[in-house]
Structures are given as C-alpha cells and as structure tokens.
Write a protein that holds these residues in place. Sequence first.
Motif, PDB file in Angstrom:
ATOM      1  N   PHE A 147      35.898  -4.854 -47.301  1.00  0.00           N
ATOM      2  CA  PHE A 147      36.292  -5.310 -48.633  1.00  0.00           C
ATOM      3  C   PHE A 147      37.358  -4.353 -49.145  1.00  0.00           C
ATOM      4  O   PHE A 147      37.164  -3.138 -49.136  1.00  0.00           O
ATOM      5  N   SER A 148      38.491  -4.908 -49.585  1.00  0.00           N
ATOM      6  CA  SER A 148      39.619  -4.089 -50.020  1.00  0.00           C
ATOM      7  C   SER A 148      40.028  -4.454 -51.438  1.00  0.00           C
ATOM      8  O   SER A 148      40.136  -5.630 -51.779  1.00  0.00           O
ATOM      9  N   ASP A 149      40.270  -3.425 -52.264  1.00  0.00           N
ATOM     10  CA  ASP A 149      40.665  -3.664 -53.644  1.00  0.00           C
ATOM     11  C   ASP A 149      41.534  -2.508 -54.131  1.00  0.00           C
ATOM     12  O   ASP A 149      41.550  -1.429 -53.525  1.00  0.00           O
ATOM     13  N   SER A 150      42.261  -2.734 -55.210  1.00  0.00           N
ATOM     14  CA  SER A 150      43.063  -1.670 -55.813  1.00  0.00           C
ATOM     15  C   SER A 150      43.128  -1.876 -57.320  1.00  0.00           C
ATOM     16  O   SER A 150      42.988  -2.987 -57.820  1.00  0.00           O
ATOM     17  N   ASP A 151      43.324  -0.778 -58.023  1.00  0.00           N
ATOM     18  CA  ASP A 151      43.524  -0.802 -59.471  1.00  0.00           C
ATOM     19  C   ASP A 151      44.974  -0.419 -59.715  1.00  0.00           C
ATOM     20  O   ASP A 151      45.343   0.744 -59.617  1.00  0.00           O
ATOM     21  N   TRP A 152      45.801  -1.417 -60.004  1.00  0.00           N
ATOM     22  CA  TRP A 152      47.253  -1.200 -60.085  1.00  0.00           C
ATOM     23  C   TRP A 152      47.617  -0.234 -61.218  1.00  0.00           C
ATOM     24  O   TRP A 152      47.206  -0.425 -62.359  1.00  0.00           O
ATOM     25  N   ALA A 153      48.374   0.796 -60.873  1.00  0.00           N
ATOM     26  CA  ALA A 153      48.887   1.787 -61.830  1.00  0.00           C
ATOM     27  C   ALA A 153      47.780   2.367 -62.690  1.00  0.00           C
ATOM     28  O   ALA A 153      47.969   2.638 -63.874  1.00  0.00           O
ATOM     29  N   GLY A 154      46.621   2.594 -62.085  1.00  0.00           N
ATOM     30  CA  GLY A 154      45.476   3.061 -62.846  1.00  0.00           C
ATOM     31  C   GLY A 154      45.551   4.507 -63.287  1.00  0.00           C
ATOM     32  O   GLY A 154      44.895   4.895 -64.259  1.00  0.00           O
ATOM     33  N   ASP A 155      46.332   5.331 -62.579  1.00  0.00           N
ATOM     34  CA  ASP A 155      46.446   6.736 -62.964  1.00  0.00           C
ATOM     35  C   ASP A 155      47.378   6.872 -64.164  1.00  0.00           C
ATOM     36  O   ASP A 155      48.545   6.474 -64.107  1.00  0.00           O
ATOM     37  N   VAL A 156      46.879   7.441 -65.234  1.00  0.00           N
ATOM     38  CA  VAL A 156      47.638   7.544 -66.478  1.00  0.00           C
ATOM     39  C   VAL A 156      48.830   8.484 -66.335  1.00  0.00           C
ATOM     40  O   VAL A 156      49.879   8.274 -66.956  1.00  0.00           O
ATOM     41  N   ASP A 157      48.718   9.506 -65.494  1.00  0.00           N
ATOM     42  CA  ASP A 157      49.744  10.537 -65.400  1.00  0.00           C
ATOM     43  C   ASP A 157      50.956  10.117 -64.576  1.00  0.00           C
ATOM     44  O   ASP A 157      52.099  10.336 -64.986  1.00  0.00           O
ATOM     45  N   ASP A 158      50.734   9.533 -63.405  1.00  0.00           N
ATOM     46  CA  ASP A 158      51.864   9.200 -62.527  1.00  0.00           C
ATOM     47  C   ASP A 158      51.934   7.719 -62.175  1.00  0.00           C
ATOM     48  O   ASP A 158      52.790   7.308 -61.396  1.00  0.00           O
ATOM     49  N   ARG A 159      51.041   6.906 -62.742  1.00  0.00           N
ATOM     50  CA  ARG A 159      51.031   5.465 -62.536  1.00  0.00           C
ATOM     51  C   ARG A 159      50.870   5.057 -61.072  1.00  0.00           C
ATOM     52  O   ARG A 159      51.315   3.989 -60.672  1.00  0.00           O
ATOM     53  N   SER A 205      53.311   1.833 -56.716  1.00  0.00           N
ATOM     54  CA  SER A 205      53.477   0.405 -56.444  1.00  0.00           C
ATOM     55  C   SER A 205      54.168  -0.272 -57.617  1.00  0.00           C
ATOM     56  O   SER A 205      53.834  -0.032 -58.780  1.00  0.00           O
ATOM     57  N   LEU A 206      55.120  -1.123 -57.302  1.00  0.00           N
ATOM     58  CA  LEU A 206      55.901  -1.776 -58.338  1.00  0.00           C
ATOM     59  C   LEU A 206      55.289  -3.084 -58.818  1.00  0.00           C
ATOM     60  O   LEU A 206      55.797  -3.701 -59.757  1.00  0.00           O
ATOM     61  N   SER A 207      54.225  -3.527 -58.186  1.00  0.00           N
ATOM     62  CA  SER A 207      53.563  -4.761 -58.588  1.00  0.00           C
ATOM     63  C   SER A 207      52.122  -4.742 -58.116  1.00  0.00           C
ATOM     64  O   SER A 207      51.738  -3.933 -57.259  1.00  0.00           O
ATOM     65  N   THR A 208      51.326  -5.649 -58.658  1.00  0.00           N
ATOM     66  CA  THR A 208      49.941  -5.779 -58.221  1.00  0.00           C
ATOM     67  C   THR A 208      49.862  -6.156 -56.753  1.00  0.00           C
ATOM     68  O   THR A 208      49.004  -5.665 -56.014  1.00  0.00           O
ATOM     69  N   VAL A 209      50.768  -7.037 -56.329  1.00  0.00           N
ATOM     70  CA  VAL A 209      50.785  -7.487 -54.936  1.00  0.00           C
ATOM     71  C   VAL A 209      51.017  -6.309 -53.993  1.00  0.00           C
ATOM     72  O   VAL A 209      50.331  -6.162 -52.979  1.00  0.00           O
ATOM     73  N   GLU A 210      51.978  -5.462 -54.335  1.00  0.00           N
ATOM     74  CA  GLU A 210      52.255  -4.300 -53.493  1.00  0.00           C
ATOM     75  C   GLU A 210      51.051  -3.367 -53.442  1.00  0.00           C
ATOM     76  O   GLU A 210      50.685  -2.857 -52.379  1.00  0.00           O
ATOM     77  N   SER A 211      50.438  -3.142 -54.582  1.00  0.00           N
ATOM     78  CA  SER A 211      49.265  -2.277 -54.643  1.00  0.00           C
ATOM     79  C   SER A 211      48.142  -2.807 -53.756  1.00  0.00           C
ATOM     80  O   SER A 211      47.511  -2.064 -53.005  1.00  0.00           O
ATOM     81  N   GLU A 212      47.898  -4.111 -53.830  1.00  0.00           N
ATOM     82  CA  GLU A 212      46.851  -4.733 -53.016  1.00  0.00           C
ATOM     83  C   GLU A 212      47.226  -4.704 -51.533  1.00  0.00           C
ATOM     84  O   GLU A 212      46.366  -4.537 -50.669  1.00  0.00           O
ATOM     85  N   TYR A 213      48.509  -4.875 -51.241  1.00  0.00           N
ATOM     86  CA  TYR A 213      48.964  -4.888 -49.850  1.00  0.00           C
ATOM     87  C   TYR A 213      48.783  -3.516 -49.208  1.00  0.00           C
ATOM     88  O   TYR A 213      48.374  -3.397 -48.055  1.00  0.00           O
ATOM     89  N   VAL A 214      49.093  -2.471 -49.969  1.00  0.00           N
ATOM     90  CA  VAL A 214      48.884  -1.109 -49.477  1.00  0.00           C
ATOM     91  C   VAL A 214      47.396  -0.852 -49.242  1.00  0.00           C
ATOM     92  O   VAL A 214      47.006  -0.213 -48.250  1.00  0.00           O
ATOM     93  N   ALA A 215      46.554  -1.359 -50.139  1.00  0.00           N
ATOM     94  CA  ALA A 215      45.105  -1.187 -49.998  1.00  0.00           C
ATOM     95  C   ALA A 215      44.583  -1.892 -48.752  1.00  0.00           C
ATOM     96  O   ALA A 215      43.763  -1.350 -48.009  1.00  0.00           O
ATOM     97  N   VAL A 216      45.068  -3.116 -48.518  1.00  0.00           N
ATOM     98  CA  VAL A 216      44.657  -3.850 -47.320  1.00  0.00           C
ATOM     99  C   VAL A 216      45.124  -3.117 -46.066  1.00  0.00           C
ATOM    100  O   VAL A 216      44.413  -3.072 -45.056  1.00  0.00           O
ATOM    101  N   GLY A 217      46.324  -2.531 -46.123  1.00  0.00           N
ATOM    102  CA  GLY A 217      46.822  -1.762 -44.987  1.00  0.00           C
ATOM    103  C   GLY A 217      45.923  -0.597 -44.636  1.00  0.00           C
ATOM    104  O   GLY A 217      45.676  -0.303 -43.465  1.00  0.00           O
ATOM    105  N   SER A 218      45.414   0.084 -45.658  1.00  0.00           N
ATOM    106  CA  SER A 218      44.488   1.190 -45.439  1.00  0.00           C
ATOM    107  C   SER A 218      43.205   0.710 -44.786  1.00  0.00           C
ATOM    108  O   SER A 218      42.651   1.356 -43.898  1.00  0.00           O
ATOM    109  N   CYS A 219      42.743  -0.455 -45.234  1.00  0.00           N
ATOM    110  CA  CYS A 219      41.522  -1.048 -44.679  1.00  0.00           C
ATOM    111  C   CYS A 219      41.739  -1.465 -43.218  1.00  0.00           C
ATOM    112  O   CYS A 219      40.878  -1.258 -42.369  1.00  0.00           O
TER     113      CYS A 219
END
Length: 284
Positions: A134-146, A172-186
């Motif tokens: 199961f793969s998920d991401s929280d887009w730009a969740g870090d307040v300091d560096d996004r 990540s510049l978009s939610t899609v990119e963030s999720e794609y990077v997360a899936v790559g890690s998985c």
Amino acid sequence: MVGELIYFLGLQIKQSKDGFFISQSKYARNLVKKFNLDSASYMKTPMGSSQKLSREYVVESVDNTLYRSMRGSLLYLTTSRPDVMYSVCLCARYQANPKITHLKALKRIIRYIGGTTNLEIRYTKDTNTNLVGFSDSDWAGDVDDRKSTTGGCFYLGNNLVSWYSRKQNCVSLSTVESEYVAVGSCCSQLPWMNQMIEDYGLHSDILTIYCDNSSTIYISKNPVQHSRTKHIDIRHHFIRDLVEKNIIRIEYIGTENQLAGIFTKALDFERFSTLRKSLGLCAI
C-alpha cells in the motif's frame, strides 16, 4: 543474534492455535515511567489531526539530550507499533534543534503509548503467500520545505510484515508527482521482498501495489510520455518497466481503504482507530 535482538527491543511473542502475537508491552510501560508520564492523562491519538510542526526559529530551544532520549526510546517501539511510526519520524526531523512544541509532541506520543501499552500485532496462520503493498503520500506536508511524506506498508497474505514513513528528498510540484515518487519507493522494495520469500520456498503471485491516485496509475501504464511526467526525475520511471514486464501490478483503492494513510499524516480518532485495527493491532 536474533534472541539478543528480541531481548534488546523488549519483544514479547505469544503463540496460540490461531497464530502469533508480538508486542512490546513491558517496554512501553517502562518507557512511560522512565519519562515520568505514567500519572499523566492518556491521549487517544499520538498526534492531533490539525497539529503542524515546524522549525520555529524564535522559540526557545529545549534540552537536546532529553529530546533525543525520548525520540530514540520511541523509535525502538516502532518495531511492533506501526501506529506511532509517522509521529515519531516527524519529531525526529527536529532533533538537531528541538523547541518546546516539539517536546510537547513527543510527550503526547508517550501519553498515547501509556493508554495503549496492551496493543500487539496479530499474525494469523490462515493466510496465503501473496505480497501486497500500500503506497500513499501527503503532498507538500512539511511546513518548512514543502517536501512530501511517503508512507507504505506490505502484507504477506493477511499479515503486516513491513512499514515505513519518510520525507521525500525532492520537492514535488503536484499531487500526482508526489504519489508517483511514493509508488516508486514501494516498487523498489517489493521485488526484494519477493526474492526473500522465494529463498524460504514460498511463492507469490504477481506483486500488487494499491494506490489511491488514479492519475499515478494511468502514468505507470501509459507508455507515451505524458505532459504531467516531464518534471519527474527519470529514476522513478522504472515503474513502467516493472508494469510492462508484468512483475508488478498497480491497482486503485479508495482513500477510505488506503492503509498507508496512517504513515503519511495525523488523523482524527475515528479514522486512526480504523486503520490501526486494519494493520493487525489489537488489545491483549
């Protein structure tokens, strides 16, 4: 060596006719007592759903030694407590110069542990040998560096065998990119895990990853370069090779059923308790 590791982490293993139960209840109780929070009121979740941590430069720093001692003790507990993985890893980002808000966040985690020392992970015998992620991401969740937070967990049949939560090393510049990077890690971990179980004589069907972003799945299956993928680092495009070779299958799952959500963000009690139960955590 394994026995020494089990003793060091305070792991307790019980066996029944239905399967195995792994916990660190004694370690958890000692941890709460060690930091003098055994008489404090308990919390329902390790972190408030609206809570956001940041560096906070103008706030006075706290004792580095105490903070790192708390964080380190909690890190060992994540061996059998995936429910606190996200909050502990989030607090670890501020150990270089912790502030009072960061210390309060750690204490809240310990107060949550104090009320849930009886939780243990259940491993059932009635299961199969299929590997699922199961793969998920929280887009730009870090307040300091996004930067986004990647979370994932892996099941062998019905049983949770691995989990992680980490900040992505790129913005990540978009939610899609963030999720794609997360899936790559998985994707990078599943084939390795599959090789491990094959060494033990077990066999898994086609490896499956569940993602709650349909655009990410579309990109992984579409061989044509899409405009939304041009800014994604090329190292993450090995996902397509795995999909085309039928080694990994990426399937859609609704956000409400995305088990990796507990590793990417703080949740309200109802959602948190539902996911905690889905991970196999139950009361002794």
